[in-house]
Design an enzyme around this catalytic site. Structure first.
Site, PDB file in Angstrom:
ATOM      1  CG  HIS A 216     -44.456 -70.787 -39.857  1.00 17.29           C
ATOM      2  ND1 HIS A 216     -43.165 -71.616 -39.608  1.00 17.29           N
ATOM      3  CD2 HIS A 216     -44.355 -69.737 -39.364  1.00 17.29           C
ATOM      4  CE1 HIS A 216     -42.726 -70.623 -38.681  1.00 17.29           C
ATOM      5  NE2 HIS A 216     -43.525 -69.557 -38.736  1.00 17.29           N
ATOM      6  CB  SER A 217     -46.116 -70.913 -36.535  1.00 20.22           C
ATOM      7  OG  SER A 217     -46.267 -70.498 -34.936  1.00 20.22           O
ATOM      8  CE1 TYR A 218     -53.183 -71.564 -32.244  1.00 23.29           C
ATOM      9  CE2 TYR A 218     -54.394 -71.533 -34.409  1.00 23.29           C
ATOM     10  CZ  TYR A 218     -54.301 -71.643 -32.753  1.00 23.29           C
ATOM     11  OH  TYR A 218     -55.406 -71.864 -32.219  1.00 23.29           O
ATOM     12  N   GLY A 220     -49.687 -75.364 -38.178  1.00 23.36           N
ATOM     13  CA  GLY A 220     -49.624 -76.965 -37.836  1.00 23.36           C
ATOM     14  C   GLY A 220     -50.686 -77.377 -36.809  1.00 23.36           C
ATOM     15  CB  THR A 244     -41.847 -74.906 -40.753  1.00 24.17           C
ATOM     16  OG1 THR A 244     -42.942 -74.070 -41.002  1.00 24.17           O
ATOM     17  CG2 THR A 244     -41.735 -75.518 -42.145  1.00 24.17           C
TER      18      THR A 244
END
Length: 340
Positions: A216-218, A220, A244
């Protein structure tokens, strides 16, 4: 003694645990008495040694055969993330069969199995904050090599400035009254370092043949950095990756062509969007397909897309095991990004 034995022969298996406990209580009472009581204790021990409680409990219970999917149990997660019965909407019921505790426990354990071992990374905790000792505070203020007169004048200004700053800091945050220092965690000084550390010491060492990532977010960005540093290992062990609302950027992170090609085939990014869940979302980045998470709220993208993510994982595993080509949706997306 004979009456106790007769009762044992006629008792139902659901009462055996109560009986077993009662016998042990009686034994404890007898041990406090004289020689006669000790003989009775020995006889009771002999009786209990002959009773196979587990076998007797198995006698009246149904076979321990349960579904291997959540849907098979007729349970689903509703829009609030709560486990509910698909037909009645009721919460999970442990005592599904009356007076069959062992069977109910086995059913509960079977329901809790999705076939996944889980490792939860904690990439955002890179240091701990501790209070400075008086010696550390004094050392930091006395470490200068400046002349004494100049240092005194500078210290006076700093003290006045610090006094004002501390006053306003205390006004804004009454709980923070002490000076603190940050101690970075060894080999985990950043989210990227943490991801590599967990990979090297846990994931790569595990017996799992098919690894799936939800980032999720960072997270990734941290995963892409992991691929850059451990490309061959990741490709060999990871089957699919669900991002995500990821903030990764293959250009800025200088991900090579082989990494971008692998991501197009094995990754999907569920992004915040007003479009319905799984609707394709355009992107100029040539890395992986982007689809809507069914929400515009960044923090809800993982939760909202979980049903689609697990379908994505199941399809990826099935494709790997059967060596079939990717689904049409993913293939069409891949062609679109290659054209871009």
């Amino acid at each position: 003694m004979s009456s106790l034995l007769c009762r044992h022969r006629s008792v139902a298996s659901t009462d055996l645990q109560y009986l077993h406990k009662k016998v042990w209580v009686r034994m404890a009472q007898l041990q406090q008495g004289g020689p006669d009581e000790k003989e009775k204790t020995t006889a009771l021990k002999d009786l209990l040694s002959r009773i196979d409680l587990d076998e007797l409990m198995k006698k009246d219970e149904p076979p321990l055969e349960f579904p291997d999917t959540l849907e098979g149990f007729e349970y689903i997660f509703n829009e609030k993330g709560q486990l509910r019965h698909a037909k009645t909407g009721e919460p999970f019921v442990f005592n599904y069969r009356e007076d069959l505790h062992r069977w109910n426990q086995k059913r509960y354990e079977a329901l809790g199995e999705e076939g996944y071992g889980v490792i939860v990374l904690n990439p955002n905790e890179n240091y701990i904050e501790v209070e400075k000792t008086k010696a550390q505070v004094q050392l930091s203020s006395d470490s200068s090599d400046e002349p004494a007169e100049k240092r005194e004048r500078k210290d006076k200004i700093q003290k006045e400035t610090k006094k004002r700053r501390d006053f306003y800091e205390k006004y804004r945050n009454p709980q923070k009254e002490k000076e603190t220092m940050q101690i970075y965690i060894r080999d985990n000084g950043s989210p990227e370092e943490h991801a590599v550390y967990v990979w090297d010491h846990f994931i790569s060492q595990s017996a799992a043949e098919n690894v799936f990532f939800v980032a999720h977010s960072y997270g990734g960005l941290a995963f892409v950095q992991l691929m850059i540093q451990r490309e061959a290992e990741v490709k060999n062990k990871v089957t699919a990756v669900a991002l995500t609302d990821s903030v990764h950027n293959v250009w800025h992170q200088e991900a090579g062509k082989t990494i971008r090609e692998w991501m197009r085939e094995n990754c999907c990014n569920w992004v915040s969007s007003s479009e319905p869940l799984d609707m394709a979302v355009e992107s100029m980045l040539p890395d992986c397909p982007r689809v809507s998470a069914g929400t515009e709220r960044h923090e809800l993208t993982s939760w909202k897309s979980f049903p689609s993510i697990f379908r994505f994982f199941s399809e990826a595993l099935e494709a790997k095991n059967s060596s079939v080509k990717p689904t049409p949706t993913r293939r069409s997306n891949r062609i679109k990004y290659e054209e871009l």
